[in-house]
Write a protein that holds these residues in place. Structure first.
Motif, mmCIF file in Angstrom:
data_model
loop_
_atom_site.group_PDB
_atom_site.id
_atom_site.type_symbol
_atom_site.label_atom_id
_atom_site.label_comp_id
_atom_site.label_asym_id
_atom_site.label_seq_id
_atom_site.Cartn_x
_atom_site.Cartn_y
_atom_site.Cartn_z
ATOM 1 N N MET A 1 0.851 -1.174 0.000
ATOM 2 C CA MET A 1 0.000 0.000 0.000
ATOM 3 C C MET A 1 0.891 1.229 0.000
ATOM 4 S SD MET A 1 -2.943 1.000 2.685
ATOM 5 C CE MET A 1 -4.240 2.028 2.095
ATOM 6 N N SER A 2 0.502 2.191 -0.766
ATOM 7 C CA SER A 2 1.308 3.395 -0.905
ATOM 8 C C SER A 2 0.652 4.548 -0.154
ATOM 9 C CB SER A 2 1.452 3.737 -2.383
ATOM 10 O OG SER A 2 2.200 4.914 -2.528
ATOM 11 N N VAL A 3 1.449 5.241 0.634
ATOM 12 C CA VAL A 3 0.977 6.410 1.372
ATOM 13 C C VAL A 3 1.473 7.642 0.627
ATOM 14 C CG1 VAL A 3 1.075 7.638 3.556
ATOM 15 C CG2 VAL A 3 1.005 5.159 3.544
ATOM 16 N N SER A 4 0.563 8.527 0.308
ATOM 17 C CA SER A 4 0.933 9.720 -0.455
ATOM 18 C C SER A 4 1.390 10.842 0.470
ATOM 19 C CB SER A 4 -0.256 10.186 -1.295
ATOM 20 O OG SER A 4 -1.276 10.671 -0.443
ATOM 21 N N ARG A 5 1.919 11.859 -0.156
ATOM 22 C CA ARG A 5 2.369 13.048 0.582
ATOM 23 C C ARG A 5 1.187 13.686 1.322
ATOM 24 N NH1 ARG A 5 2.217 18.371 -0.365
ATOM 25 N NH2 ARG A 5 3.986 19.646 0.276
ATOM 26 N N GLU A 6 0.023 13.725 0.657
ATOM 27 C CA GLU A 6 -1.180 14.309 1.266
ATOM 28 C C GLU A 6 -1.654 13.487 2.465
ATOM 29 O OE1 GLU A 6 -0.874 13.827 -2.101
ATOM 30 O OE2 GLU A 6 -0.344 15.936 -2.418
ATOM 31 N N ASP A 7 -1.507 12.156 2.369
ATOM 32 C CA ASP A 7 -1.867 11.297 3.501
ATOM 33 C C ASP A 7 -1.001 11.610 4.715
ATOM 34 O OD1 ASP A 7 -3.806 9.972 2.011
ATOM 35 O OD2 ASP A 7 -2.413 8.395 1.374
ATOM 36 N N VAL A 8 0.299 11.786 4.475
ATOM 37 C CA VAL A 8 1.213 12.097 5.574
ATOM 38 C C VAL A 8 0.862 13.438 6.187
ATOM 39 C CG1 VAL A 8 3.609 12.550 6.186
ATOM 40 C CG2 VAL A 8 3.067 10.694 4.625
ATOM 41 N N LEU A 24 8.923 14.681 4.532
ATOM 42 C CA LEU A 24 7.710 14.067 3.967
ATOM 43 C C LEU A 24 7.982 12.792 3.164
ATOM 44 C CD1 LEU A 24 5.457 17.067 2.910
ATOM 45 C CD2 LEU A 24 4.995 15.341 4.627
ATOM 46 N N PRO A 25 8.953 12.770 2.248
ATOM 47 C CA PRO A 25 9.163 11.520 1.489
ATOM 48 C C PRO A 25 9.577 10.349 2.384
ATOM 49 C CG PRO A 25 10.305 13.359 0.440
ATOM 50 C CD PRO A 25 9.803 13.852 1.743
ATOM 51 N N GLY A 26 10.430 10.604 3.364
ATOM 52 C CA GLY A 26 10.847 9.532 4.271
ATOM 53 C C GLY A 26 9.699 9.001 5.110
ATOM 54 N N LEU A 27 8.860 9.913 5.597
ATOM 55 C CA LEU A 27 7.704 9.485 6.391
ATOM 56 C C LEU A 27 6.717 8.690 5.541
ATOM 57 C CD1 LEU A 27 7.004 12.630 8.601
ATOM 58 C CD2 LEU A 27 7.815 10.399 9.360
ATOM 59 N N ALA A 28 6.507 9.130 4.310
ATOM 60 C CA ALA A 28 5.590 8.407 3.424
ATOM 61 C C ALA A 28 6.101 6.997 3.165
ATOM 62 C CB ALA A 28 5.419 9.172 2.120
ATOM 63 N N GLU A 29 7.401 6.856 2.942
ATOM 64 C CA GLU A 29 7.969 5.530 2.692
ATOM 65 C C GLU A 29 7.867 4.646 3.941
ATOM 66 O OE1 GLU A 29 11.730 2.905 2.524
ATOM 67 O OE2 GLU A 29 12.083 5.045 2.781
ATOM 68 N N GLN A 30 8.162 5.206 5.126
ATOM 69 C CA GLN A 30 8.081 4.429 6.363
ATOM 70 C C GLN A 30 6.650 3.986 6.640
ATOM 71 O OE1 GLN A 30 9.828 6.750 9.482
ATOM 72 N NE2 GLN A 30 11.880 6.670 8.600
ATOM 73 N N MET A 31 5.690 4.891 6.440
ATOM 74 C CA MET A 31 4.287 4.530 6.676
ATOM 75 C C MET A 31 3.826 3.455 5.687
ATOM 76 S SD MET A 31 2.405 8.090 7.562
ATOM 77 C CE MET A 31 2.788 9.023 9.011
ATOM 78 N N LEU A 35 2.367 -0.238 6.759
ATOM 79 C CA LEU A 35 1.081 -0.759 6.290
ATOM 80 C C LEU A 35 1.249 -2.064 5.520
ATOM 81 C CD1 LEU A 35 -0.746 2.526 5.245
ATOM 82 C CD2 LEU A 35 -1.146 1.111 7.265
ATOM 83 N N ASP A 36 2.326 -2.187 4.735
ATOM 84 C CA ASP A 36 2.594 -3.459 4.043
ATOM 85 C C ASP A 36 2.846 -4.582 5.039
ATOM 86 O OD1 ASP A 36 2.282 -2.293 1.578
ATOM 87 O OD2 ASP A 36 4.443 -1.925 1.283
ATOM 88 N N TYR A 37 3.567 -4.282 6.109
ATOM 89 C CA TYR A 37 3.848 -5.298 7.118
ATOM 90 C C TYR A 37 2.560 -5.736 7.824
ATOM 91 C CZ TYR A 37 5.906 -7.618 11.137
ATOM 92 O OH TYR A 37 6.225 -8.539 12.093
ATOM 93 N N VAL A 38 1.707 -4.780 8.157
ATOM 94 C CA VAL A 38 0.432 -5.118 8.802
ATOM 95 C C VAL A 38 -0.429 -5.953 7.864
ATOM 96 C CG1 VAL A 38 -1.706 -4.125 9.729
ATOM 97 C CG2 VAL A 38 0.499 -3.149 10.359
ATOM 98 N N ALA A 39 -0.385 -5.658 6.574
ATOM 99 C CA ALA A 39 -1.138 -6.466 5.605
ATOM 100 C C ALA A 39 -0.611 -7.895 5.565
ATOM 101 C CB ALA A 39 -1.059 -5.821 4.226
ATOM 102 N N GLN A 40 0.705 -8.055 5.689
ATOM 103 C CA GLN A 40 1.279 -9.401 5.736
ATOM 104 C C GLN A 40 0.809 -10.139 6.986
ATOM 105 O OE1 GLN A 40 5.517 -9.198 5.547
ATOM 106 N NE2 GLN A 40 5.558 -8.412 3.452
#
Length: 97
Positions: A1-8, A24-31, A35-40
């Motif tokens: 799942m991808s988190v956008s800049r606006e989501d952050v 912002l880019p680092g936080l979006a990537e970490q989030m 979320l990918d880990y929680v989906a797993q």
């Protein structure tokens, strides 16, 4: 799942956090990774066959939660100078008469 800049930015606004443009880019990537880990984890089979983890040997279990009065070495009537109907009798002080 991808988190956008606006989501952050929206999450930061809800949490009342001040986020700089550089982070912002680092936080979006970490989030997104979180979320990918929680989906797993959600994809793992978990049913009624999975026992809860209790540390220690299997024979160690918690005792029943029972409320019991604390035992006294002697009943109060034995060490109280005056005891009547479950109450300690104390003399009145002269200054309060």
């Amino acid at each position: 799942m991808s988190v956008s800049r606006e989501d952050v930015l929206r999450i930061a606004q809800l949490a009342e956090l001040d986020v700089t443009e550089e982070t912002l880019p680092g936080l979006a990537e970490q989030m997104s990774r979180i979320l990918d880990y929680v989906a797993q984890l959600s994809a793992l089979p978990a049913g009624e066959t999975v026992r809860p983890f209790v540390p220690g040997p299997d024979a160690t279990r918690c005792r029943a939660d029972e409320v019991n009065p604390a035992p006294l070495a002697f009943p109060p009537a034995e060490f109280a100078p005056a005891f009547k109907e479950g109450f300690f009798l104390v003399p009145k002080l002269g200054q309060f008469e």
